[in-house]
Design an enzyme around this catalytic site. Sequence first.
Site, mmCIF file in Angstrom:
data_model
loop_
_atom_site.group_PDB
_atom_site.id
_atom_site.type_symbol
_atom_site.label_atom_id
_atom_site.label_comp_id
_atom_site.label_asym_id
_atom_site.label_seq_id
_atom_site.Cartn_x
_atom_site.Cartn_y
_atom_site.Cartn_z
ATOM 1 C CB THR A 27 -9.654 -17.299 34.539
ATOM 2 O OG1 THR A 27 -8.875 -18.445 34.918
ATOM 3 C CG2 THR A 27 -8.977 -16.567 33.394
ATOM 4 C CB VAL A 82 -1.729 -23.787 39.956
ATOM 5 C CG1 VAL A 82 -2.818 -24.715 40.478
ATOM 6 C CG2 VAL A 82 -0.971 -24.424 38.796
ATOM 7 C CE LYS A 83 -8.173 -17.025 41.255
ATOM 8 N NZ LYS A 83 -9.307 -16.459 40.525
ATOM 9 C CG LEU A 84 -4.026 -24.707 44.408
ATOM 10 C CD1 LEU A 84 -2.822 -25.110 45.256
ATOM 11 C CD2 LEU A 84 -4.696 -25.952 43.836
#
Length: 219
Positions: A27, A82-84
């Site tokens: 997402t 976790v998207k960074l």
Amino acid sequence: MKLFVDTGNIKDIEALASLGIIDGVTTNPSLLAKEPGDFRENLKRICAIVRGPVSGEVIATDFDGMMREGQEIAALDPYMVVKLPLTRNGIRACKALSSEGIRVNVTLVFSAAQALLAAKAGATFVSPFVGRLDDIATNGMELIREIVEIYDNYEFTTEVLVASCRHPIHIVEAARLGADICTCPPAVIDQMFNHPLTTSGLERFLKDWEKVQAALTTK
Ligand code: E4P
């Protein structure tokens, strides 16, 4: 090659997951902003449906904020990733969160140099955006070739997650290059099923079978 679906839409995820071909979900803030309800609850429901990696992106751009939001996202469910973004703070937070055992997906990657930084920072996944490169007349798939080559040269364990896929050819090319994962919108996964010869072939099989059945019942 693993196939992830790039959406925050629960119904679409349920429909695709029921086919047994979806390995995870990605997402981003734009995708989650389209969906009703609390985004954290939506992410938890998605994890329960797919039972595979589900990426949720931080909004913060400062290191402390990224760490705080990253820890919150990771605490939602063991499947959360976790998207960074690929920024200096993003890479620093990637290193710190990965050292805590939190899986990180480094996103908004548009060059092999950036992908090298993500691998060095211990990212579990790196997301090069092929469609957005194609949009600016740059060959997105060439970037995938470079990243796969570099990661193979040094045996980096970071998985190449081909993002911003716009059509099935992106998926096929990514698979031929040995990318680990493709993430695509539901509509692109639907397109993978389609071939006119499959449709016409099935119609003919069923018609021929019906003819025999009709002949048998009139005897
Ligand atoms: C990936 O993680 C991103 O959410 C996505 O693939 C971006 O795709 P787009 O360029 O079609 O917005």
